[in-house]
Scaffold this motif. Structure first.
Motif, short mmCIF file in Angstrom:
data_model
loop_
_atom_site.label_atom_id
_atom_site.label_comp_id
_atom_site.label_asym_id
_atom_site.label_seq_id
_atom_site.Cartn_x
_atom_site.Cartn_y
_atom_site.Cartn_z
N ILE A 170 52.80 30.97 47.67
CA ILE A 170 53.16 32.15 46.86
C ILE A 170 52.92 33.46 47.66
CG2 ILE A 170 52.47 33.49 44.84
CD1 ILE A 170 52.21 30.77 43.31
N LEU A 171 51.74 33.40 48.40
CA LEU A 171 51.22 34.60 49.05
C LEU A 171 52.20 34.74 50.17
CD1 LEU A 171 47.33 34.04 49.01
CD2 LEU A 171 48.52 35.97 47.82
N ASP A 172 52.83 33.76 50.93
CA ASP A 172 53.70 33.92 51.94
C ASP A 172 54.88 34.65 51.67
OD1 ASP A 172 54.30 32.80 54.83
OD2 ASP A 172 55.97 31.99 53.78
N VAL A 173 55.36 34.80 50.36
CA VAL A 173 56.36 35.35 49.62
C VAL A 173 55.75 36.74 49.17
CG1 VAL A 173 58.10 35.59 48.10
CG2 VAL A 173 57.71 33.54 48.94
N GLU A 174 54.61 36.97 48.36
CA GLU A 174 54.39 38.07 47.77
C GLU A 174 53.35 39.00 48.62
OE1 GLU A 174 54.67 36.81 43.08
OE2 GLU A 174 52.84 37.02 44.15
N ALA A 175 52.63 38.39 49.39
CA ALA A 175 51.76 39.38 50.11
C ALA A 175 52.11 39.98 51.33
CB ALA A 175 50.36 38.57 50.43
N ASP A 176 51.59 41.01 52.00
CA ASP A 176 52.00 41.61 53.11
C ASP A 176 51.07 40.98 54.49
OD1 ASP A 176 49.53 43.01 53.48
OD2 ASP A 176 50.65 44.47 51.99
N THR A 177 51.52 41.23 55.66
CA THR A 177 50.94 40.81 56.80
C THR A 177 49.57 41.20 57.00
OG1 THR A 177 52.92 40.35 57.95
CG2 THR A 177 51.00 40.77 59.41
N LEU B 194 35.47 28.99 41.33
CA LEU B 194 35.94 28.75 42.48
C LEU B 194 37.38 28.33 42.30
CD1 LEU B 194 35.48 29.27 45.41
CD2 LEU B 194 35.27 26.84 45.72
N SER B 195 37.64 27.87 41.20
CA SER B 195 38.97 27.06 40.92
C SER B 195 39.90 28.25 40.56
CB SER B 195 38.93 25.92 40.09
OG SER B 195 40.37 25.48 39.61
N ALA B 196 39.27 29.08 39.80
CA ALA B 196 39.95 30.34 39.16
C ALA B 196 40.38 31.35 40.58
CB ALA B 196 39.34 31.23 38.22
N TYR B 197 39.33 31.47 41.40
CA TYR B 197 39.59 32.16 42.62
C TYR B 197 40.90 31.62 43.45
CZ TYR B 197 38.89 33.61 47.32
OH TYR B 197 39.32 33.95 48.80
N ILE B 198 40.77 30.40 43.49
CA ILE B 198 41.93 29.92 44.35
C ILE B 198 43.30 30.14 44.01
CG2 ILE B 198 42.90 27.58 45.05
CD1 ILE B 198 39.97 26.66 45.62
N ILE B 199 43.51 30.20 42.67
CA ILE B 199 44.83 30.49 42.20
C ILE B 199 45.07 32.07 42.00
CG2 ILE B 199 45.19 28.30 41.21
CD1 ILE B 199 44.95 29.63 38.43
N GLU B 200 43.97 32.93 42.15
CA GLU B 200 44.14 34.08 42.05
C GLU B 200 44.09 35.07 43.42
OE1 GLU B 200 41.06 35.52 39.16
OE2 GLU B 200 41.95 34.23 37.68
N ARG B 201 43.50 34.59 44.34
CA ARG B 201 43.21 35.16 45.76
C ARG B 201 44.46 35.80 46.14
NH1 ARG B 201 44.55 31.63 49.95
NH2 ARG B 201 45.41 29.46 48.95
N GLY B 202 44.00 36.86 46.81
CA GLY B 202 45.21 37.94 47.27
C GLY B 202 45.69 37.49 48.81
N HIS B 203 44.72 36.67 49.43
CA HIS B 203 44.90 36.23 50.87
C HIS B 203 44.47 34.96 51.09
CE1 HIS B 203 40.79 36.97 52.15
NE2 HIS B 203 40.66 37.89 51.21
N TYR C 257 56.64 25.60 47.44
CA TYR C 257 56.77 25.24 46.17
C TYR C 257 57.58 26.44 45.30
CZ TYR C 257 53.20 21.94 46.41
OH TYR C 257 52.45 20.41 46.82
N PRO C 258 57.54 27.72 45.76
CA PRO C 258 58.43 28.68 45.28
C PRO C 258 60.08 28.62 45.50
CG PRO C 258 56.61 29.88 46.02
CD PRO C 258 56.34 28.30 46.69
N SER C 259 60.18 27.92 46.66
CA SER C 259 61.57 27.81 47.07
C SER C 259 62.27 26.43 46.28
CB SER C 259 61.83 27.54 48.58
OG SER C 259 61.01 26.11 48.92
N LEU C 260 61.22 25.48 45.75
CA LEU C 260 61.85 24.30 45.09
C LEU C 260 61.70 24.55 43.72
CD1 LEU C 260 60.12 21.27 47.03
CD2 LEU C 260 62.37 22.06 47.19
N LEU C 261 60.61 25.36 43.33
CA LEU C 261 60.52 25.31 41.77
C LEU C 261 61.08 26.77 41.18
CD1 LEU C 261 56.89 23.69 41.62
CD2 LEU C 261 59.26 22.64 40.97
N GLY C 262 60.91 27.73 42.10
CA GLY C 262 61.00 29.21 41.70
C GLY C 262 59.49 29.58 41.44
N MET C 263 59.48 30.91 41.43
CA MET C 263 58.01 31.61 41.46
C MET C 263 57.34 31.47 40.26
SD MET C 263 56.18 33.16 43.66
CE MET C 263 56.91 33.71 45.02
#
Length: 302
Positions: free
Chosen positions: A231-238, A293-302, A256-262
């Motif tokens: 997801i971050l590969d699509v939504e975040a910046d370098t 930590l589980s929540a952090y993993i799906i919310e992290r920005g990088h 996962y986004p390419s197969l399922l949609g975002m």
């Protein structure tokens, strides 16, 4: 449940544990004054001063849930970070993913050269196993250490991380099915995350039931981690990522986004988080940081 973005206790704990493993890694890595200086400089460059340290933090938090002193976990925590660093050095090579940026700075083969980078990765790989064999602070005996070596070796070999990377390289330009994509990332990303939790268990006093529950937790967050990366590969910046944004898209990789949609990819990550929490249902508040930590993993920005 407190979400990670507002979870100051987790932020402080992660900061403290990042500092703790950084100190332990600096202790184990050969100093710059020891020959061959250039190789040791490349090793230290690639390991120190950056990274989320999620794998090391998993070792510490697993031990915390099982009431193990942190100093006894420094060795296993360092081990998984050295393995992770070695894998990144090799993944970034021109013959692999050919990346120029890692953790916001030039990749090892750009900062040094390709041959030194290969050797640095090899040396970090060896050092990881040396720590498990020799660390005097670990509170476990030879039998447990041998189990740790066995788990780590299996998690990074042809049926683990290295195998997942081989599948990834062979899959460029191909459209994978969802089960194929999951299988690849169970090996490439999930195996070392799972090993991190297992090493934390083995460094502690842990029942078979607790081991199985924590292992299932690790499987869930390992998958969530990769979905979030995609997801971050699509939504975040370098600049935020510390590596090239859109790299997977540029290489025509299935994600996962390419197969399922975002939208569905994000829903899948949330389900993994929910499953991870359920796996910890039998643990008390000492396991709360693992939940956070589980929540952090799906919310992290990088």
């Amino acid at each position: 449940m407190t979400r990670t973005i507002d979870n100051l206790p987790l932020q402080r704990l992660m900061h403290d544990l990042q500092g703790q493993v950084e100190t332990a890694l600096a202790h184990w890595l050969p100093p710059l004054t020891v020959q061959p200086e250039n190789l040791h400089a490349a090793m230290r460059y690639s390991v120190l001063g950056g990274g989320k340290r999620v794998r090391a933090i998993l070792v510490y938090l697993t031990g915390q849930a099982l009431e193990t002193p942190q100093r006894e976990l420094d060795g296993p925590a360092s081990t998984v970070e050295l393995i992770h660093a070695y894998s990144l050095i090799h993944d970034d090579l021109p013959s692999m993913d050919d990346d120029d940026l890692r953790r916001g700075k030039p990749t090892c083969h750009k900062a040094f050269d390709e041959a030194v980078a290969v050797l640095a990765g090899d040396a970090l790989h060896s050092l990881a196993f040396l720590i498990l064999a020799r660390d005097p602070a670990m509170g476990c005996g030879a039998e447990k250490r041998l189990q740790m070596v066995d788990i780590l070796a299996r998690s990074i070999g042809s049926r683990g991380m290295a195998g997942g990377q081989a599948i990834d390289l062979a899959s460029e330009g191909k459209t994978l099915t969802l089960p194929e994509l999951e299988s690849m990332h169970i090996h490439k990303t999930g195996a070392l995350i799972r090993a991190s939790v297992q090493l934390g268990c083995l460094a502690s006093t842990c029942s078979d039931e607790q081991f199985k529950a924590l292992d299932h937790y690790a499987k869930c967050i390992g998958l969530a981690f990769q979905i979030r990366d995609d997801i971050l590969d699509v939504e975040a910046d370098t600049e935020t990522l510390g590596k090239a944004q859109g790299a997977d898209i540029a290489r025509d990789k299935s994600t996962y986004p390419s197969l399922l949609g975002m939208v569905e990819a994000k829903q899948m990550a949330e389900q993994c988080h929910s499953d991870a929490l359920q796996a910890l249902a039998g643990f008390d508040e000492k396991a709360d940081p693992l939940r956070w930590l589980s929540a952090y993993i799906i919310e992290r920005g990088h």
